[in-house]
Scaffold this motif. Structure first.
Motif, short mmCIF file in Angstrom:
data_model
loop_
_atom_site.label_atom_id
_atom_site.label_comp_id
_atom_site.label_asym_id
_atom_site.label_seq_id
_atom_site.Cartn_x
_atom_site.Cartn_y
_atom_site.Cartn_z
N SER A 197 1.82 -15.54 -15.78
CA SER A 197 3.25 -15.42 -15.49
C SER A 197 3.73 -13.98 -15.69
N GLY A 198 3.26 -13.33 -16.74
CA GLY A 198 3.65 -11.95 -16.99
C GLY A 198 3.16 -11.00 -15.92
N VAL A 199 1.94 -11.20 -15.45
CA VAL A 199 1.41 -10.35 -14.38
C VAL A 199 2.20 -10.56 -13.09
N LEU A 200 2.54 -11.81 -12.80
CA LEU A 200 3.34 -12.08 -11.60
C LEU A 200 4.74 -11.46 -11.70
N LEU A 201 5.33 -11.48 -12.88
CA LEU A 201 6.63 -10.83 -13.05
C LEU A 201 6.52 -9.31 -12.92
N LEU A 202 5.43 -8.74 -13.41
CA LEU A 202 5.22 -7.30 -13.23
C LEU A 202 5.06 -6.94 -11.76
N ILE A 203 4.33 -7.76 -11.03
CA ILE A 203 4.17 -7.53 -9.59
C ILE A 203 5.52 -7.65 -8.89
N LEU A 204 6.31 -8.66 -9.26
CA LEU A 204 7.64 -8.82 -8.68
C LEU A 204 8.52 -7.61 -8.99
N ALA A 205 8.43 -7.10 -10.21
CA ALA A 205 9.22 -5.91 -10.58
C ALA A 205 8.81 -4.70 -9.75
N ILE A 206 7.52 -4.54 -9.53
CA ILE A 206 7.04 -3.42 -8.72
C ILE A 206 7.53 -3.55 -7.28
N ILE A 207 7.49 -4.75 -6.73
CA ILE A 207 7.95 -4.98 -5.36
C ILE A 207 9.45 -4.69 -5.24
N ILE A 208 10.23 -5.22 -6.17
CA ILE A 208 11.68 -4.99 -6.12
C ILE A 208 11.99 -3.51 -6.26
N PHE A 209 11.32 -2.84 -7.19
CA PHE A 209 11.57 -1.42 -7.39
C PHE A 209 11.17 -0.61 -6.16
N THR A 210 10.05 -0.94 -5.56
CA THR A 210 9.58 -0.19 -4.38
C THR A 210 10.55 -0.35 -3.21
N ILE A 211 10.99 -1.57 -2.94
CA ILE A 211 11.91 -1.79 -1.82
C ILE A 211 13.24 -1.11 -2.08
N THR A 212 13.75 -1.23 -3.31
CA THR A 212 15.02 -0.58 -3.65
C THR A 212 14.91 0.93 -3.56
N PHE A 213 13.82 1.48 -4.06
CA PHE A 213 13.62 2.93 -4.01
C PHE A 213 13.51 3.41 -2.57
N TYR A 214 12.85 2.64 -1.73
CA TYR A 214 12.73 3.01 -0.32
C TYR A 214 14.11 3.09 0.34
N PHE A 215 14.94 2.06 0.13
CA PHE A 215 16.27 2.08 0.74
C PHE A 215 17.17 3.14 0.11
N TRP A 216 16.98 3.42 -1.17
CA TRP A 216 17.76 4.47 -1.81
C TRP A 216 17.42 5.84 -1.20
N ILE A 217 16.13 6.11 -1.03
CA ILE A 217 15.71 7.36 -0.41
C ILE A 217 16.19 7.42 1.05
N LYS A 218 16.10 6.30 1.75
CA LYS A 218 16.54 6.26 3.14
C LYS A 218 18.03 6.53 3.27
N ASN A 219 18.84 5.99 2.36
CA ASN A 219 20.28 6.18 2.42
C ASN A 219 20.74 7.55 1.95
N THR A 220 19.97 8.18 1.07
CA THR A 220 20.39 9.48 0.55
C THR A 220 19.78 10.65 1.29
N SER A 221 18.84 10.38 2.17
CA SER A 221 18.22 11.49 2.90
C SER A 221 19.19 12.02 3.96
N VAL A 222 19.02 13.29 4.26
CA VAL A 222 19.87 13.93 5.25
C VAL A 222 19.22 13.78 6.61
N ASN A 223 19.93 13.15 7.52
CA ASN A 223 19.40 12.97 8.87
C ASN A 223 19.81 14.17 9.73
N PRO A 224 18.84 14.80 10.39
CA PRO A 224 19.17 15.97 11.23
C PRO A 224 19.91 15.60 12.49
#
Length: 96
Positions: free
Chosen positions: A69-96
């Motif tokens: 259960s702990g390993v699955l929660l760690l995997i879930l945390a990594i997935i949530i963090f990765t998706i959130t970080f991707y959208f955060w970078i996408k929204n804060t990047s400067v589009n030419p």
């Protein structure tokens, strides 16, 4: 403006939830590793018994289920963090 505030709020909530899932996952892993055998002994003892036996399957279940259960929660945390970080970078990047 309100839409931008809601997006920031959702991203912060996602970051905090990923941190919470990772902490809970680590607690479950350490609980399974350090106290799995003790938990199996305590939960298999009949009320008022002075002697009893605990099966190997119960010891394995109380050890490996919290770890899994702990390993699955760690995997879930990594997935949530990765998706959130991707959208955060996408929204804060400067589009030419």
């Amino acid at each position: 403006m309100p839409n931008n505030f809601n997006q920031k709020k959702k991203m912060l909530w996602s970051f905090f939830s990923s941190i919470a899932f990772s902490i809970i996952g680590l607690i479950l892993i350490f609980n399974g590793l350090l106290h799995g055998k003790e938990n199996a002994f305590n939960n298999s003892r009949p009320k008022g018994a002075t002697s009893w036996s605990t099966s190997d399957e119960a010891i394995k279940a109380f050890t490996y289920l919290p770890i899994l259960s702990g390993v699955l929660l760690l995997i879930l945390a990594i997935i949530i963090f990765t998706i959130t970080f991707y959208f955060w970078i996408k929204n804060t990047s400067v589009n030419p």
